[in-house]
Design an enzyme around this catalytic site. Structure first.
Site: not given
Ligand code: LMR
Length: 393
Positions: A127, A208, A243
């Protein structure tokens, strides 16, 4: 003072919200930020959430402080959802946090209180906000192989080879399900192999779980956490209710620690509460009160589980719709990896230049890596979307 500061670039994911909003083209499509959308392209409040909010409005009789750990009923409900009965509850502590990001940040601070320098292995890619959030807190991040961009599969062997060489005591950050950004999760056998290496190397797993319920099911998606809980002495889990309860802006999350025994659990708990006090003092209450009401009430819980199932099914259906539409337009190019992903995300597998062309020429928004949020697809826009993709690849 402030004249010494330089402006920062827009966030790679959140920046797309404003870009898409300001685009006047009616045919524009938002496949950017990870927010669920229904068949009409809306992000509705879940029925179970609305009902719990109404009840809360009538029954809540105080807004007095709850303290650094938030609401005990919320923490108990999330702990059960995460661990079920996989481990002795005496070794567990859960605190409510401001979203999953708040949870990750508290975990980072606690790891650095435990040790002066901490290395965390993260999947390549992970992420986009893991890096600045955890790195900014002071953790050293090291990438381990994960996504094979040519074959669109997870390279579990390469990941295991790297983790086998990790120094004892290093931390490994894993996505419990719906890996963000690739959408590809290990199989149960692959998870068992990963858990085996973590146990053998005495690494600290840090999980996570931001999409529980969006891959296979609420229980199934906690598979790796429960496997780990049975095998390792210590474990850290960050949860998000953004989510699966659709509570994005209410900022509802939690942080759980599994400690070696009840006495160490008590120490970790006191450290976590003390740390929170220095950071944001207390988590916000409203969303967490809604979640605990849903989890404690059989009818609301049943309705919520059905709503999660429906969201998961729609994501699956949209992935398949796009795959079929792309196949029809460009039979020589294989997009079948879309079908191997779960949850909101997968990579389209196109170049950053092609991503920019989609944005500029067609008003189709996605992260530069070509990560798409399939919730942005509808029966109405899939044809336009597939035409646009076919035009740029
Ligand atoms: C995403 O990856 O789009 C979500 O987890 C929202 C974010 O805060 O990045």
């Amino acid at each position: 003072m402030f004249e010494t500061l330089q402006p920062m670039p827009a966030d790679a994911i959140l920046g797309l919200i404003a870009e898409h909003r300001d685009d006047p083209r009616p045919e524009k499509i938002d496949l950017g930020v990870g927010v669920y959308r229904d068949a009409e392209g809306r992000t509705p409040i879940l029925n179970s959430v609305k009902k719990a909010e109404r009840r809360l409005l009538d029954s809540q009789d105080s807004k007095a402080y709850l303290g650094t750990a938030g609401a005990p009923q919320f923490n108990a409900g999330i702990q059960d959802l995460t661990f079920a009965d996989s481990v002795d509850a005496e070794r567990l502590v859960t605190i409510q946090t401001p979203g999953g990001s708040g949870s990750l940040r508290v975990a980072a601070g606690l790891l650095l209180r435990a040790r002066q320098s901490v290395s965390v292995w993260v999947s390549e890619p992970t992420w986009a906000n893991h890096i600045p959030l955890l790195g900014g807190a002071g953790l050293e991040l090291k990438p381990h192989p994960y996504y094979d961009t040519d074959r669109h599969v997870i390279n579990v062997d390469a990941m295991l080879d790297t983790l086998r060489k990790a120094p004892v005591g290093d931390v490994v950050l894993l996505h419990a399900c719906c890996h963000n950004p690739s959408g590809l999760d290990p199989t149960e056998d692959e998870w068992r192999a990963i858990v085996g290496v973590i146990a053998e190397r005495e690494l600290l797993p840090f999980i996570d779980m931001a999409y529980q319920g969006f891959a296979r099911g609420v229980d199934e998606d906690a598979f790796v956490i429960r496997e780990l809980a049975a095998r390792v002495p210590e474990l850290v889990v960050s949860n998000s209710c953004s989510k699966n309860f659709g509570l994005y802006r209410d900022r509802v999350g939690s942080l759980s620690f599994l400690a070696a025994d009840a006495a160490s659990r008590d120490v970790v708990s006191s450290q976590a509460n003390n740390y929170v006090r220095t950071l944001y003092s207390m988590p916000p209450d409203h969303g967490a009160a809604v979640v605990s009401m849903i989890l404690a009430d059989a009818a609301l819980r049943g309705e919520w589980l059905d709503e999660v199932t429906a969201m998961r099914a729609r994501l699956e259906a949209m992935r398949s719709l796009l795959n079929d539409a792309l196949q029809a337009r460009n039979p020589s190019r294989d997009f079948s990896h879309l079908m191997r992903a779960t949850g909101m995300f997968c990579f389209l597998g196109i170049s950053p230049e092609e991503v920019q062309r989609l944005k500029k020429e067609f008003g189709v928004y996605m992260v530069d890596s070509s990560r798409i949020n399939v919730a942005g697809i509808t029966e109405q826009n899939v044809g336009y979307l597939a035409d646009a993709i076919a035009a740029v690849v």
